[in-house]
Design a protein around this motif. Structure first.
Motif, PDB file in Angstrom:
ATOM      1  N   ASN A   5       2.032   5.170   8.200  1.00 21.35           N
ATOM      2  CA  ASN A   5       1.453   5.424   9.527  1.00 21.35           C
ATOM      3  C   ASN A   5      -0.045   5.694   9.498  1.00 21.35           C
ATOM      4  O   ASN A   5      -0.636   5.906  10.567  1.00 21.35           O
ATOM      5  N   GLU A   6      -0.665   5.704   8.327  1.00 21.87           N
ATOM      6  CA  GLU A   6      -2.086   6.052   8.243  1.00 21.87           C
ATOM      7  C   GLU A   6      -2.938   5.045   9.007  1.00 21.87           C
ATOM      8  O   GLU A   6      -2.708   3.839   8.946  1.00 21.87           O
ATOM      9  N   PHE A   7      -3.942   5.536   9.706  1.00 22.50           N
ATOM     10  CA  PHE A   7      -4.752   4.676  10.576  1.00 22.50           C
ATOM     11  C   PHE A   7      -6.247   4.718  10.252  1.00 22.50           C
ATOM     12  O   PHE A   7      -6.894   3.676  10.164  1.00 22.50           O
ATOM     13  N   LEU A   8      -6.791   5.914  10.040  1.00 18.79           N
ATOM     14  CA  LEU A   8      -8.251   6.066   9.977  1.00 18.79           C
ATOM     15  C   LEU A   8      -8.844   5.328   8.785  1.00 18.79           C
ATOM     16  O   LEU A   8      -9.792   4.543   8.932  1.00 18.79           O
ATOM     17  N   VAL A  10       0.831  -1.208   0.000  1.00 21.91           N
ATOM     18  CA  VAL A  10       0.000   0.000   0.000  1.00 21.91           C
ATOM     19  C   VAL A  10       0.866   1.259   0.000  1.00 21.91           C
ATOM     20  O   VAL A  10       0.600   2.215  -0.744  1.00 21.91           O
ATOM     21  N   SER A  11       1.907   1.278   0.815  1.00 17.66           N
ATOM     22  CA  SER A  11       2.768   2.466   0.901  1.00 17.66           C
ATOM     23  C   SER A  11       3.499   2.717  -0.409  1.00 17.66           C
ATOM     24  O   SER A  11       3.569   3.860  -0.888  1.00 17.66           O
ATOM     25  N   LEU A  12       4.059   1.664  -1.009  1.00 16.29           N
ATOM     26  CA  LEU A  12       4.790   1.837  -2.272  1.00 16.29           C
ATOM     27  C   LEU A  12       3.857   2.266  -3.399  1.00 16.29           C
ATOM     28  O   LEU A  12       4.180   3.194  -4.161  1.00 16.29           O
ATOM     29  N   ALA A  13       2.701   1.620  -3.511  1.00 19.95           N
ATOM     30  CA  ALA A  13       1.787   1.934  -4.609  1.00 19.95           C
ATOM     31  C   ALA A  13       1.207   3.344  -4.471  1.00 19.95           C
ATOM     32  O   ALA A  13       1.197   4.125  -5.435  1.00 19.95           O
ATOM     33  N   SER A  14       0.731   3.682  -3.290  1.00 18.16           N
ATOM     34  CA  SER A  14       0.147   5.014  -3.099  1.00 18.16           C
ATOM     35  C   SER A  14       1.187   6.114  -3.219  1.00 18.16           C
ATOM     36  O   SER A  14       0.901   7.199  -3.749  1.00 18.16           O
ATOM     37  N   THR A  15       2.407   5.838  -2.775  1.00 14.65           N
ATOM     38  CA  THR A  15       3.480   6.829  -2.926  1.00 14.65           C
ATOM     39  C   THR A  15       3.828   7.040  -4.382  1.00 14.65           C
ATOM     40  O   THR A  15       4.008   8.181  -4.839  1.00 14.65           O
ATOM     41  N   PHE A  54      -6.646  -2.720  -1.706  1.00 15.55           N
ATOM     42  CA  PHE A  54      -6.766  -1.930  -2.933  1.00 15.55           C
ATOM     43  C   PHE A  54      -7.602  -0.672  -2.695  1.00 15.55           C
ATOM     44  O   PHE A  54      -7.398   0.345  -3.373  1.00 15.55           O
ATOM     45  N   SER A  55      -8.520  -0.725  -1.756  1.00 22.16           N
ATOM     46  CA  SER A  55      -9.280   0.478  -1.412  1.00 22.16           C
ATOM     47  C   SER A  55      -8.376   1.537  -0.795  1.00 22.16           C
ATOM     48  O   SER A  55      -8.603   2.740  -0.980  1.00 22.16           O
ATOM     49  N   LEU A  56      -7.348   1.104  -0.071  1.00 16.68           N
ATOM     50  CA  LEU A  56      -6.404   2.063   0.505  1.00 16.68           C
ATOM     51  C   LEU A  56      -5.517   2.671  -0.568  1.00 16.68           C
ATOM     52  O   LEU A  56      -5.201   3.864  -0.524  1.00 16.68           O
ATOM     53  N   ILE A  57      -5.087   1.854  -1.529  1.00 21.46           N
ATOM     54  CA  ILE A  57      -4.283   2.383  -2.634  1.00 21.46           C
ATOM     55  C   ILE A  57      -5.077   3.429  -3.412  1.00 21.46           C
ATOM     56  O   ILE A  57      -4.507   4.395  -3.935  1.00 21.46           O
ATOM     57  N   LEU A  58      -6.384   3.256  -3.481  1.00 20.24           N
ATOM     58  CA  LEU A  58      -7.235   4.217  -4.190  1.00 20.24           C
ATOM     59  C   LEU A  58      -7.469   5.485  -3.394  1.00 20.24           C
ATOM     60  O   LEU A  58      -7.519   6.582  -3.976  1.00 20.24           O
ATOM     61  N   THR A  59      -7.598   5.385  -2.083  1.00 19.44           N
ATOM     62  CA  THR A  59      -7.987   6.538  -1.269  1.00 19.44           C
ATOM     63  C   THR A  59      -6.805   7.307  -0.677  1.00 19.44           C
ATOM     64  O   THR A  59      -6.927   8.509  -0.421  1.00 19.44           O
ATOM     65  N   LEU A  67      -0.330  -2.609   9.185  1.00 13.59           N
ATOM     66  CA  LEU A  67       0.287  -2.697  10.512  1.00 13.59           C
ATOM     67  C   LEU A  67      -0.409  -1.817  11.542  1.00 13.59           C
ATOM     68  O   LEU A  67      -0.685  -2.258  12.658  1.00 13.59           O
ATOM     69  N   SER A  68      -0.669  -0.575  11.171  1.00 15.63           N
ATOM     70  CA  SER A  68      -1.200   0.374  12.157  1.00 15.63           C
ATOM     71  C   SER A  68      -2.532  -0.087  12.724  1.00 15.63           C
ATOM     72  O   SER A  68      -2.813   0.123  13.916  1.00 15.63           O
ATOM     73  N   VAL A  69      -3.371  -0.721  11.909  1.00 11.63           N
ATOM     74  CA  VAL A  69      -4.683  -1.176  12.374  1.00 11.63           C
ATOM     75  C   VAL A  69      -4.607  -2.583  12.949  1.00 11.63           C
ATOM     76  O   VAL A  69      -5.219  -2.871  13.975  1.00 11.63           O
ATOM     77  N   GLY A  70      -3.861  -3.468  12.306  1.00 15.85           N
ATOM     78  CA  GLY A  70      -3.770  -4.834  12.790  1.00 15.85           C
ATOM     79  C   GLY A  70      -3.204  -4.917  14.196  1.00 15.85           C
ATOM     80  O   GLY A  70      -3.694  -5.693  15.031  1.00 15.85           O
ATOM     81  N   VAL A  71      -2.200  -4.124  14.484  1.00 13.70           N
ATOM     82  CA  VAL A  71      -1.585  -4.147  15.807  1.00 13.70           C
ATOM     83  C   VAL A  71      -2.583  -3.706  16.870  1.00 13.70           C
ATOM     84  O   VAL A  71      -2.674  -4.302  17.958  1.00 13.70           O
TER      85      VAL A  71
END
Length: 300
Positions: A232-235, A96-101, A163-168, A249-253
């Motif tokens: 680090n995104e959580f919401l 998610v981090s690599l794709a969205s970046t 994939f929803s995170l990569i989009l948003t 990671l941020s949510v799973g933990v």
């Protein structure tokens, strides 16, 4: 002759005293940094010590929180065997981090160059709109984002997946990258591009061959910030994903290691420590680009 002897003696004195002066300066410099370093590394030290403590020692209030009486790796074993930390969460976060970046830097870089170099009607209004959109908090945007994800899910199944995170994620990363790179592109002299135009280069070739290499410190800074924000995104991750194997990671933990009023402190600290290592390594290797990119944009 006396003057020459005095000059030689003075030179010898200065030469002998210079190393001592440098040593004293180094001592003062590094001594003044000790409180800052201790303050900055203290949370990591607590995470490290707590991650190697047993559950009984963590819950024993009579034990000191600053060191461990017995070292154990049971917290790391719990992460590996009882959670999806290594199986899914870490992998999902990296993807998610690599794709969205990548998406945000490409789109934001093009928008920043257009706003910094091109002259068209409404360019200043677009620049202000980009800055204002960056200031809008995510807590106001996740409700309309849910509607968009649900609408797209009717055609492409992206709901309850990363994939929803990569989009948003680019919705808040692109304004930030655009705002950051606008200031850096303006520091590049326009005369260099004009020389390329005179030599027959097109605008696209000028951007690829001249502007982008010169803007690499700023682009690297944008990549670092965008990757950190994504990591680090959580919401959005909390709202859009319920499947354990699709979480980051941020949510799973938080959702799997905090159950009601029960906190798995040892495993929480182990997960936080491992999750912070990639960010630390990235900033350690790219710190020069990060500093030069920030200062150039700030000065402009």
């Amino acid at each position: 002759m006396a003057s020459n002897a005095t000059t030689a003696a003075l030179g010898t004195y200065v030469k002998d005293k210079t190393p001592l002066w440098r040593v004293r300066q180094a001592i003062v410099t590094y001594t003044s940094l000790i409180p800052y370093i201790a303050f900055s590394l203290f949370p990591f030290y607590i995470m490290l010590i707590t991650s190697f403590k047993s559950k009984q020692e963590i819950n024993n209030l009579g034990k000191s929180p600053f060191w461990a009486t017995r070292i154990t790796i049971e917290n790391y074993k719990y992460l590996a065997t009882n959670t999806s930390f290594f199986d899914a969460w870490m992998f999902n976060t990296i993807i998610v981090s690599l794709a969205s970046t990548a998406i945000s830097v490409v789109i934001g870089g093009l928008a920043a160059y257009a706003l910094a170099r091109l002259r068209f009607r409404g360019v200043e209004a677009f620049g202000v709109a980009v800055f204002v959109s960056y200031l809008v908090p995510q807590s106001l945007l996740f409700l309309p984002m849910i509607e968009i994800v649900n609408y797209i899910d009717d055609f492409i199944p992206i709901r309850d997946s990363y994939f929803s995170l990569i989009l948003t994620y680019p919705t808040f990363l692109i304004p930030f990258v655009t705002w950051l790179l606008m200031g850096y592109f303006r520091t590049i002299p326009f005369e260099i591009e004009e020389c390329a135009y005179v030599d027959g280069a097109s605008r696209i070739r000028t951007v690829i061959s001249i502007v982008l290499p010169m803007a690499m410190p700023g682009i690297a800074t944008a990549i670092l910030f965008a990757f950190t924000l994504s990591w680090n995104e959580f919401l959005y991750s909390l709202v859009f994903i319920q499947d354990e194997l699709q979480k980051t990671l941020s949510v799973g933990v938080v959702t799997e290691l905090i159950r009601g009023d029960i906190y798995f402190w040892g495993s929480l600290m182990a997960a936080c420590l491992i999750g912070s290592i990639p960010i630390l390594l990235i900033y350690a290797f790219f710190m020069d680009y990060f500093v030069s990119g920030l200062t150039a944009g700030a000065i402009k």
